[in-house]
Design a protein around this motif. Structure first.
Motif, short mmCIF file in Angstrom:
data_model
loop_
_atom_site.label_atom_id
_atom_site.label_comp_id
_atom_site.label_asym_id
_atom_site.label_seq_id
_atom_site.Cartn_x
_atom_site.Cartn_y
_atom_site.Cartn_z
N ASP A 202 0.86 -1.18 0.00
CA ASP A 202 0.00 0.00 0.00
C ASP A 202 0.90 1.23 0.00
OD1 ASP A 202 -1.58 2.22 0.76
OD2 ASP A 202 -3.05 0.92 1.71
N LEU A 321 -1.79 -4.75 -5.98
CA LEU A 321 -1.29 -3.47 -5.50
C LEU A 321 0.23 -3.42 -5.50
CD1 LEU A 321 -3.70 -2.71 -2.52
CD2 LEU A 321 -3.47 -1.39 -4.62
N GLU A 565 -8.93 0.07 -3.74
CA GLU A 565 -7.52 -0.17 -3.44
C GLU A 565 -7.12 0.29 -2.05
OE1 GLU A 565 -7.78 3.96 -4.74
OE2 GLU A 565 -8.60 2.09 -5.51
N ASN A 566 -7.87 1.20 -1.44
CA ASN A 566 -7.55 1.67 -0.09
C ASN A 566 -8.29 0.88 0.98
OD1 ASN A 566 -10.14 2.58 -0.44
ND2 ASN A 566 -9.74 4.68 0.20
#
Length: 617
Positions: A202, A321, A565-566
């Motif tokens: 991340d 990711l 994605e978060n």
């Protein structure tokens, strides 16, 4: 310690260039830290660790340049390092302003596309970024001008070197779950700082923990030495995930379009606010008279919105990711990608776009998906700025013939008109205005009017498509699937974009299926890009043995689920954004959905990074 501090201050007074050098090295970190939002993590040591990492790395660089090297080489190395990090921080800032996240070093391979839109990027600069860059460059110049030889003893050298190194090692060890256990078996381990640091997948959260220098070091290390090894146990974990999802459902839409032709259109940047009855009448008509997915979302994973959506639509999976571009996985096996399934069912499969086959490695990637050929418009004599406008595509008889000559056919088309930039220096926009001068409106915001003109050009493509299919007697047997790859992030005026989009989630964009005579229906439950593959497999009666990350959105038992994605997610009940929630407010239901996101991401990584179908299935 008192004596050490006195000596340090005396040294700074005598060698004031060190202070300028220190400021020059710290400012890139400041430039980026002002972008991240505080409060992502609940553990209060995060800001401290980032500061310690940065301070320690700056001290190491200064030791190397000021004390270890000669004056000449010290100045050269300092100049290179400081300028490099200033440029890197500026690039990350611009990328963050567009995509709301930092990029991985692997993204540098994709920089060619961004270079075409520098005028747009520069419009995103704000006063803070400009001030940081100017101060950093000024500090670099002053440091180089006043640079001197520094003479210190062996003991002082050891102290100057060992202290920052020990700080880096100590913080690194403290953050490692191996040394500092942090409930690695709990559902929410992925958002714990130690786990985020260890996994380093991340970008935004990792930067919050590390600061610019440690982030770039880990970024480079993981790029050169990727830790992407999967075992039999991992593959079985993914298999269990898919088995738990159950078999593909049977319902009223199952095999509704079996045997029919398909033209799938990924509409570049076609945001919902740009579609209306007046400017884009064809799109408005098709959405109103087909299956309209009003809550369709196109999340970004890795880097590159367009290729990411393209990859997810075709395969049913997202770019991991920890990776960047789906082009990195062109050597993978995709037996259940849509084109492969249509091809197995006897369809002619072709893909079309204006860019050449080498761009994003599409020629090879699309072949892996199952397309017989990736067809660049220049192969048919359509090139230059004319090829960028969608209204010119079907004016070329050879392109249309290639799309439809063999039946049944599955043709995948990527439009481009609505892509940025939206400024008058764009040759594409200038040409579009000559096509539709009646849409030029000096009273409108320039970017809004530009989008309106470009959207109308994409609409013209759909009008031509329906007209030609009808004339050739193909419309009755052809289904048109259309979806947008991403929202119109190219609008540089953030206030305008916010006003145009209203209360829409940033990733919510248009998507629909049109077939002549179909009963109109609006599907309002949450849908994501990875849902396309299982949905179309069921609609067209293709091989049902494949495993997909998403679900058939037309299944009445499926309430819809989207994740981003978060790690935020959306279901039929709510939108949950971790960064905006407090942990104490979580319920068992929220924890269950969070676990669902984590399990999906884990399975996705195993399938793509581990080439699941080549190595296991």
């Amino acid at each position: 310690m008192k004596t050490f501090l006195q000596n340090a201050l005396s040294l700074l007074k005598k060698y004031n260039f060190i202070l300028f050098a220190f400021v020059a090295l710290v400012l890139p970190d400041v430039m980026l830290k002002r972008l991240v939002h505080p409060g992502t993590f609940t553990e209060n040591f995060v800001p401290i660790t980032a500061g310690l990492f940065t301070l320690a790395w700056v001290c190491v660089i200064l030791f190397l340049c000021v004390i270890l090297l000669s004056k000449r080489w010290g100045r050269i190395v300092f100049a290179v390092i400081s300028v490099l990090f200033t440029v890197y921080a500026f690039s990350e800032s611009m990328y963050y302003k567009i995509f709301d996240q930092f990029f991985w070093l692997k993204s540098i391979a994709l920089a060619g596309e961004g270079a075409d839109y520098l005028s747009y990027v520069f419009k995103l600069m704000d006063a803070n970024i400009i001030v940081c860059v100017v101060l950093a460059l000024a500090s670099i110049v002053l440091a180089l001008v006043f640079w001197k030889d520094v003479k210190v003893g062996i003991k002082a050298k050891c102290i100057f070197m060992l202290v920052p190194v020990l700080v880096i090692v100590a913080v690194h060890v403290y953050l490692q779950p191996v040394f500092q256990q942090n409930a690695m078996n709990q559902w929410d381990t992925w958002r714990k700082p130690r786990a985020v640091y260890k996994n380093f997948t991340d970008a935004n959260r990792s930067f919050e923990i590390t600061g610019i220098y440690q982030f770039l070091y880990l970024n480079a290390y993981t790029t050169i030495f990727p830790n992407e090894r999967y075992t039999e146990e991992d593959y079985k974990k993914a298999e269990a995930f898919f088995e738990a999802k159950g078999e593909m459902p049977v319902h009223e839409y199952t095999e509704l379009f079996k045997g029919k032709n398909v033209i799938a259109v990924m509409m570049e940047s076609m945001d919902g606010w740009a579609i209306d009855k007046k400017t884009t009448p064809t799109l408005h008509y098709m959405m109103s008279n087909g299956i309209n997915f009003s809550n369709y979302n196109a999340p970004l994973f890795g880097s590159g919105f367009t290729l990411g959506s393209e990859f997810a639509f075709n395969t049913g999976y997202y770019t991991p990711l920890s990776a960047v571009s789906p082009a990195h996985f062109s050597g993978n096996s995709y037996p259940y990608a849509l084109a492969n399934l249509f091809r197995d069912a006897g369809y002619a499969t072709n893909s079309f776009h204006f860019n050449e086959a080498t761009f994003y490695n599409r020629g090879i990637l699309h072949r892996a998906f199952g397309y017989e050929k990736y067809n660049a418009f220049e192969d048919f004599g359509l090139s230059g700025v004319e090829a960028e406008l969608d209204s010119n595509i079907l004016k070329n008889d050879d392109i249309y013939k290639k799309m439809t000559e063999k039946q049944p056919f599955f043709s995948f088309v990527i439009t481009y008109s609505a892509h940025l930039p939206y400024t008058d220096d764009s040759p594409k926009l200038k040409l579009a205005k000559t096509y539709r001068p009646e849409l030029i409106d000096e009273t409108m915001h320039p970017e809004e009017n530009s989008m309106q003109i470009l959207a109308a050009d994409t609409d013209a493509f759909f009008k031509q498509l329906l007209t030609r299919l009808e004339a050739d007697g193909l419309l009755e047997d052809t289904v048109i699937v259309a979806f947008t790859d991403h929202f119109s992030y190219g609008i540089s005026d953030e206030a305008l974009l916010s006003e145009c989009r209203g209360d829409e989630l940033i990733y919510r964009v248009p998507a629909f299926i049109y077939a002549k005579g179909i009963k109109p229906v609006k599907i309002s439950k949450p849908m994501m890009t990875a849902d396309w593959a299982p949905t179309l497999v069921n609609l067209f009666g293709l091989d049902r043995e494949g495993d997909y990350l998403g679900n058939d959105i037309l299944d009445p038992e499926n309430d819809g689920f989207v994740y981003f994605e978060n790690w935020s997610w959306m279901d039929s009940e709510r939108y949950y954004n971790l960064s905006e929630e407090k942990e104490e407010e979580e319920t068992d239901y929220i924890r269950e959905q969070n676990q669902r996101v984590k399990a999906s991401m884990d399975a996705n990584n195993i399938v793509i990074l581990g080439d699941y179908y080549a190595n296991f299935k």
